[in-house]
Scaffold this active site. Structure first.
Site, PDB file in Angstrom:
ATOM      1  CD  GLN A 103      41.901 -15.606  36.203  1.00 21.86           C
ATOM      2  OE1 GLN A 103      42.838 -15.910  35.478  1.00 21.86           O
ATOM      3  NE2 GLN A 103      41.972 -15.705  37.520  1.00 21.86           N
ATOM      4  N   GLY A 104      37.570 -16.678  35.130  1.00 21.03           N
ATOM      5  CA  GLY A 104      36.691 -17.019  36.253  1.00 21.03           C
ATOM      6  C   GLY A 104      35.256 -16.538  36.050  1.00 21.03           C
ATOM      7  CB  ILE A 105      32.848 -15.045  38.464  1.00 17.34           C
ATOM      8  CG1 ILE A 105      32.789 -16.224  39.449  1.00 17.34           C
ATOM      9  CG2 ILE A 105      31.503 -14.325  38.404  1.00 17.34           C
ATOM     10  CD1 ILE A 105      32.657 -15.820  40.916  1.00 17.34           C
ATOM     11  CG  ASP A 113      41.202  -8.912  33.789  1.00 24.31           C
ATOM     12  OD1 ASP A 113      40.274  -9.666  34.130  1.00 24.31           O
ATOM     13  OD2 ASP A 113      42.341  -8.957  34.303  1.00 24.31           O
ATOM     14  CG  ASN A 135      33.702 -10.246  38.350  1.00 21.65           C
ATOM     15  OD1 ASN A 135      33.100 -11.050  39.055  1.00 21.65           O
ATOM     16  ND2 ASN A 135      34.833 -10.553  37.712  1.00 21.65           N
ATOM     17  CE1 TYR A 192      37.124 -11.699  48.276  1.00 24.92           C
ATOM     18  CE2 TYR A 192      35.871 -13.121  49.742  1.00 24.92           C
ATOM     19  CZ  TYR A 192      36.091 -12.599  48.482  1.00 24.92           C
ATOM     20  OH  TYR A 192      35.287 -12.961  47.434  1.00 24.92           O
ATOM     21  CE  LYS A 218      34.623  -9.526  47.184  1.00 26.28           C
ATOM     22  NZ  LYS A 218      34.280  -9.088  45.831  1.00 26.28           N
ATOM     23  N   PRO A 228      28.340 -14.879  45.317  1.00 30.11           N
ATOM     24  CG  PRO A 228      29.880 -14.756  43.576  1.00 30.11           C
ATOM     25  CD  PRO A 228      29.308 -13.958  44.710  1.00 30.11           C
ATOM     26  CB  VAL A 268      32.753 -19.822  42.071  1.00 30.01           C
ATOM     27  CG1 VAL A 268      32.403 -20.001  40.596  1.00 30.01           C
ATOM     28  CG2 VAL A 268      31.637 -19.092  42.807  1.00 30.01           C
ATOM     29  CE  LYS A 269      33.312 -27.370  40.002  1.00 33.64           C
ATOM     30  NZ  LYS A 269      33.158 -28.528  39.127  1.00 33.64           N
TER      31      LYS A 269
HETATM   32  N1  LIG Z   1      35.560 -17.783  43.291  1.00 28.79           N
HETATM   33  C1  LIG Z   1      34.714 -17.734  44.304  1.00 28.79           C
HETATM   34  O1  LIG Z   1      34.444 -18.764  44.937  1.00 28.79           O
HETATM   35  C2  LIG Z   1      34.072 -16.445  44.706  1.00 28.79           C
HETATM   36  C3  LIG Z   1      34.366 -15.233  44.090  1.00 28.79           C
HETATM   37  N2  LIG Z   1      33.719 -14.083  44.491  1.00 28.79           N
HETATM   38  C4  LIG Z   1      33.998 -12.799  43.893  1.00 28.79           C
HETATM   39  O2  LIG Z   1      33.751 -12.844  42.491  1.00 28.79           O
HETATM   40  C5  LIG Z   1      34.652 -11.996  41.797  1.00 28.79           C
HETATM   41  C6  LIG Z   1      35.415 -12.788  40.732  1.00 28.79           C
HETATM   42  O3  LIG Z   1      36.076 -13.860  41.374  1.00 28.79           O
HETATM   43  P1  LIG Z   1      36.873 -14.992  40.574  1.00 28.79           P
HETATM   44  O4  LIG Z   1      36.386 -15.090  39.187  1.00 28.79           O
HETATM   45  O5  LIG Z   1      36.863 -16.179  41.438  1.00 28.79           O
HETATM   46  O6  LIG Z   1      38.350 -14.343  40.596  1.00 28.79           O
HETATM   47  P2  LIG Z   1      39.672 -14.690  39.737  1.00 28.79           P
HETATM   48  O7  LIG Z   1      40.818 -14.325  40.608  1.00 28.79           O
HETATM   49  O8  LIG Z   1      39.609 -16.055  39.193  1.00 28.79           O
HETATM   50  O9  LIG Z   1      39.587 -13.632  38.528  1.00 28.79           O
HETATM   51  C7  LIG Z   1      39.659 -12.261  38.806  1.00 28.79           C
HETATM   52  C8  LIG Z   1      39.923 -11.457  37.556  1.00 28.79           C
HETATM   53  O10 LIG Z   1      40.056 -10.090  37.993  1.00 28.79           O
HETATM   54  C9  LIG Z   1      41.235  -9.529  37.437  1.00 28.79           C
HETATM   55  N3  LIG Z   1      41.750  -8.493  38.350  1.00 28.79           N
HETATM   56  C10 LIG Z   1      42.375  -8.666  39.537  1.00 28.79           C
HETATM   57  N4  LIG Z   1      42.717  -7.475  40.061  1.00 28.79           N
HETATM   58  C11 LIG Z   1      42.282  -6.537  39.202  1.00 28.79           C
HETATM   59  C12 LIG Z   1      42.339  -5.123  39.177  1.00 28.79           C
HETATM   60  N5  LIG Z   1      42.946  -4.429  40.164  1.00 28.79           N
HETATM   61  N6  LIG Z   1      41.780  -4.468  38.150  1.00 28.79           N
HETATM   62  C13 LIG Z   1      41.189  -5.156  37.129  1.00 28.79           C
HETATM   63  N7  LIG Z   1      41.138  -6.489  37.079  1.00 28.79           N
HETATM   64  C14 LIG Z   1      41.665  -7.176  38.104  1.00 28.79           C
HETATM   65  C15 LIG Z   1      42.199 -10.693  37.259  1.00 28.79           C
HETATM   66  O11 LIG Z   1      43.188 -10.405  36.290  1.00 28.79           O
HETATM   67  C16 LIG Z   1      41.245 -11.812  36.843  1.00 28.79           C
HETATM   68  O12 LIG Z   1      41.035 -11.828  35.449  1.00 28.79           O
HETATM   69  C17 LIG Z   1      35.591 -11.397  42.870  1.00 28.79           C
HETATM   70  O13 LIG Z   1      35.131 -10.110  43.256  1.00 28.79           O
HETATM   71  C18 LIG Z   1      35.444 -12.372  44.026  1.00 28.79           C
HETATM   72  O14 LIG Z   1      35.705 -11.762  45.262  1.00 28.79           O
HETATM   73  C19 LIG Z   1      32.787 -14.104  45.492  1.00 28.79           C
HETATM   74  C20 LIG Z   1      32.473 -15.280  46.109  1.00 28.79           C
HETATM   75  C21 LIG Z   1      33.081 -16.538  45.792  1.00 28.79           C
HETATM   76  C1  LIG Z   2      36.327 -16.410  47.784  1.00 28.59           C
HETATM   77  C2  LIG Z   2      35.082 -16.285  48.502  1.00 28.59           C
HETATM   78  O1  LIG Z   2      34.359 -15.345  48.273  1.00 28.59           O
HETATM   79  C3  LIG Z   2      34.682 -17.217  49.462  1.00 28.59           C
HETATM   80  C4  LIG Z   2      35.541 -18.313  49.863  1.00 28.59           C
HETATM   81  O2  LIG Z   2      33.598 -17.092  49.959  1.00 28.59           O
END
Ligand SMILES: NC(=O)C1=CN([C@@H]2O[C@H](COP(=O)(O)OP(=O)(O)OC[C@H]3O[C@@H](n4cnc5c(N)ncnc54)[C@H](O)[C@@H]3O)[C@@H](O)[C@H]2O)C=CC1
Ligand SMILES: CC(=O)C(C)=O
Length: 258
Positions: free
Chosen positions: A14-16, A35, A88, A154, A158, A184, A187-188
């Site tokens: 999901q997500g990024i 995942d 990721n 967090y 990071k 990033p 991000v939505k």
């Molecule tokens: N959403 C944002 O605004 C930002 C996100 N990030 C980073 O980008 C990356 C992705 O973020 P999002 O897509 O927003 O996150 P999200 O929470 O929407 O998706 C994360 C995915 O990782 C999986 N996951 C969680 N724990 C896990 C584990 N122990 N082993 C394997 N898979 C696991 C989840 O099941 C999910 O599919 C993260 O590292 C986050 O810190 C960085 C900056 C901003």
């Molecule tokens: C989730 C995250 O990386 C933010 C708020 O910078």
């Protein structure tokens, strides 16, 4: 030798991660989607395979070093090579100063920091076995470049990921392995929705207000779509970034300049 280059994306369901899987598939990679959420990863793999892509789903907890090694082995065996890992997966609990517990510290550090380190090591081992270089791409954040209120735990992980990236980049360059990170902004994704919700609850406001508190510092004037970040990762995974290593690519709409 496989006819497609092979990439493994952790947290790819999901997500990024999902946007990255879709983008790398469109770029011509065979993709392993690793995942905790196997059902989500499998649904995404099925969708890609039904539409001309090549993908497999792997259930993975990145905090388990042996499981990360096994996932990389499985990707290489089933997809025929191994060229790129995108570390990721991550967790982002809101932790105002005074609230972090040892249990929470252990969990988030094991997933974010150790999970990235296990990914770097597993990919390096596989590149060496296969006798070629490769690309390692790690998820940091704008919160890994500047400290963010409410995200002390967090942010600590990071910032650490940028350290891991720089050390590995220097050590592995002679072997033709590049190591970069992406940072990033806002991000939505489900992760960001949760953070905005928590901030709103703490302030007695609604989720829209919570999200708006994060958007005010973005020079380009809009929140990020996951696809914006995936475009940066696509560049880091492809040949146009061959002369770049140890770098953090800030895909944040201009949240900070330095
Ligand atoms: N959403 C944002 O605004 C930002 C996100 N990030 C980073 O980008 C990356 C992705 O973020 P999002 O897509 O927003 O996150 P999200 O929470 O929407 O998706 C994360 C995915 O990782 C999986 N996951 C969680 N724990 C896990 C584990 N122990 N082993 C394997 N898979 C696991 C989840 O099941 C999910 O599919 C993260 O590292 C986050 O810190 C960085 C900056 C901003
Ligand atoms: C989730 C995250 O990386 C933010 C708020 O910078």
């Amino acid at each position: 030798m496989a006819d497609k280059k092979v990439a493994l994306v952790t947290g790819g369901a999901q997500g990024i991660g999902e946007a990255t899987v879709r983008r790398l598939s469109a770029d011509g990679f065979a993709v392993a989607i690793a995942d905790l959420n196997l059902e989500g990863a499998q649904a995404l793999a099925d969708d890609l395979n039904a539409n001309g892509g090549t993908a497999i789903a792997i259930k993975l907890d990145v905090s388990d070093q042996a499981a990360v090694d096994a996932a990389v082995d499985e990707a290489a065996e089933k997809l025929g090579d191994f060229n790129v890992i995108v570390n990721n997966a991550g967790l982002a609990p809101t932790t105002p100063v005074g609230t972090v517990t040892p249990e929470q510290f252990d969990l988030v550090t094991r997933v974010n920091t150790a999970g990235t380190m296990w990914g770097v090591q597993a990919a390096t081992r596989k590149f060496r076995e296969l006798g070629h270089g490769g690309k390692i791409i790690n998820a940091t954040s704008q919160a890994g470049v500047v400290g963010n209120p409410n995200l002390m735990l967090y942010c600590s992980t990071k910032f650490a990921i940028r350290g891991i990236t720089q050390v590995a980049a220097r050590e592995l360059a002679p072997e033709g392995i590049t190591v970069n990170a992406y940072a990033p902004g806002i991000v939505k994704t489900p992760m960001m929705m949760d953070i905005a919700h928590q901030v709103a609850v703490n302030a007695g406001k609604d989720d829209e207000w919570g999200m708006s508190t994060f958007s005010k510092d973005i020079a380009l004037g809009r929140l990020s779509e996951p696809e914006d970040v995936a475009a940066g990762i696509s560049f880091l995974a492809g040949p146009d970034s061959d002369y770049i290593t140890g770098h953090t690519l800030e895909v944040d709409g201009g949240m900070q300049f330095h």
